[in-house]
Design a protein around this motif. Sequence first.
Motif, PDB file in Angstrom:
ATOM      1  N   GLU A   1       0.147  20.584 -35.267  1.00 43.05           N
ATOM      2  CA  GLU A   1      -0.589  21.666 -34.620  1.00 43.05           C
ATOM      3  C   GLU A   1       0.342  22.403 -33.683  1.00 43.05           C
ATOM      4  O   GLU A   1       1.043  21.794 -32.866  1.00 43.05           O
ATOM      5  CB  GLU A   1      -1.810  21.154 -33.851  1.00 43.05           C
TER       6      GLU A   1
ATOM      7  N   LYS B   1      -8.272  23.964 -44.088  1.00 41.81           N
ATOM      8  CA  LYS B   1      -9.653  24.447 -44.151  1.00 41.81           C
ATOM      9  C   LYS B   1     -10.593  23.275 -44.422  1.00 41.81           C
ATOM     10  O   LYS B   1     -11.619  23.121 -43.748  1.00 41.81           O
ATOM     11  CB  LYS B   1      -9.759  25.490 -45.277  1.00 41.81           C
TER      12      LYS B   1
ATOM     13  N   GLN C   1      -9.650  22.366 -39.670  1.00 43.08           N
ATOM     14  CA  GLN C   1      -8.627  22.747 -38.695  1.00 43.08           C
ATOM     15  C   GLN C   1      -8.559  24.272 -38.651  1.00 43.08           C
ATOM     16  O   GLN C   1      -8.975  24.954 -39.585  1.00 43.08           O
ATOM     17  CB  GLN C   1      -7.249  22.223 -39.137  1.00 43.08           C
ATOM     18  N   LEU C   2      -8.022  24.806 -37.536  1.00 38.21           N
ATOM     19  CA  LEU C   2      -7.880  26.256 -37.435  1.00 38.21           C
ATOM     20  C   LEU C   2      -6.848  26.729 -38.453  1.00 38.21           C
ATOM     21  O   LEU C   2      -5.863  26.040 -38.748  1.00 38.21           O
ATOM     22  CB  LEU C   2      -7.436  26.649 -36.022  1.00 38.21           C
ATOM     23  N   SER C   3      -7.073  27.928 -38.991  1.00 39.68           N
ATOM     24  CA  SER C   3      -6.167  28.443 -40.021  1.00 39.68           C
ATOM     25  C   SER C   3      -4.854  28.902 -39.399  1.00 39.68           C
ATOM     26  O   SER C   3      -4.790  29.221 -38.218  1.00 39.68           O
ATOM     27  CB  SER C   3      -6.823  29.609 -40.746  1.00 39.68           C
TER      28      SER C   3
END
Lengths: 189, 343
Positions: free
Chosen positions: B57, B288, B292-294
């Motif tokens: 991340e 996705k 999780q955030l793209s």
Amino acid sequence: MATYTTNEFRSGLKLMIDGSPFAIIECEFVKPGKGQAFARVKLRNLQTRRVVERTYKTGETVEAADVMDTEMQYLYSDGEQWHFMHPETYEQVSANADAVGEAAKWLQDQDMVTVTLWNNSPIDVVPPNFVELAITETDPGVRGDTASGGVKPATLSTGAVVKVPLFVETGEVIKVDTRTGAYVSRVKN
Amino acid sequence: MVDCVDSQQWRPKASVVQLRRRAEIYRQVREFFHARGVLEVETPILSRFGNTDPNIESYIAWANTRDAHPKINPAGGGAAGDAEYWYLHTSPEFGMKRLLAAGVGPIYQLCKVFRHAEFGRFHNTEFSMLEWYRPGFSYQALMDEVADLVRCLSGEDECLGVEKISYAQAFQATTGIDPHNASLDELKDFVRSRGQHVQGLAMDDRDGWLDLLMGNYVQPELGQGKLTFVYDFPASRAALARVREGSLPLAERFELFINGVELANGYQELTCAREMRRRFKREQEIRKNNNQLSVDYDRYLISAGEHGLPDSAGVALGMDRLVLHICKQDSLQKVLAFNQKNA
């Protein structure tokens, strides 16, 4: 229900596993290059005091344990329950022998101790690191007696038995390290 | 806002002696590459595009203005709107590959990189990377150069042996398991037989179970008193390494271990732009599915790949861990001036 994620893991954090409260002793972050990361944790069961290990994929959430360490004053014991009081609110709690554990042999009336409360029930009692207790019974030491290694057993007012140097006599007050059960020094009044 | 900090927290973590030793190592690294004609470069830490790897991340940054700040202007600010936001790089890989495509030749970079939620004896959110690329080298040849660098920095009297084993051999030797052919049940049984309780790993996540075994059982045994290179990873762990096709496709990737700690990660670099895009999209799909955030993948890198990347081998080496190893410390916290807890 309060939760923690693995990012928040640190020594001392209290969490629930299978319905029991645990405290984290150690947490190591294990990550193979470019792979998934895991948190490898050593925990102590706050009721049984056994140490276990758990591995969590990072990002996992765990249930927080409603566990608090509070300073309380020891009042008295009737042999089955030990009674403690919060010095400011005067709230009282009673703990059984399991919760009190080893602390029982060091407790003197009015001592301040650390009580671990889970959902407001005591599960652990930790006495102060050092206590000062009077010797109620010990043999008179014979000067020059080195056969015993220079120590003799002494019974203290709480019932605890501690090894003390030969020159220490019945009635004297000594300082004891409760973590090791060892004699530290005599206490001068 | 943090009003008060512990009155001793301003102090550095590493001693002055340690900081001097670190500077000396950096000087020697620069000398090493200067002697070999490898050019030092700097590429941006901030980029419009990020790393799609689901296991990493990133941090993002935006200007501290009323327009750009997502909390103050949720409609226009941060990742949601058109306002400016940047990814902090997790490695200088993308910028350096663009330089390779432009014909710059062999290059190296010493820079800070940023990865969320990594903190411990061998991790710090912000850490120092030494990354270099060798057009025309095979990944085997680059392994030799990595070994040369580490031995050179370790000093004359440190005659560190070098061992090169395949991922399969490393697994076999430490766990008796064949990582390419073992069933998922075999992997799980091994973990269970060691009494390890695992939470959060999906029962059908074979890569996840391999990672668990690799990190907890294989890795700690590697590089004990020597440099151990592990090469030829499963194709599913290729990242941007070239995959050698065959009955058992293998990623031409290597990792260096010393005393159970991963020090470097290198590849025979993937040069096909189409395959790069395919892998980025696949990683986006996984993100996705994991909720999780793209992350936007690097379009500049794809363009550079379409222009043409020279056949190269590249490697990223954790400088803090290298310093830790050379100075015989047991924690990253002893070789960093300040860590993320008192930054």
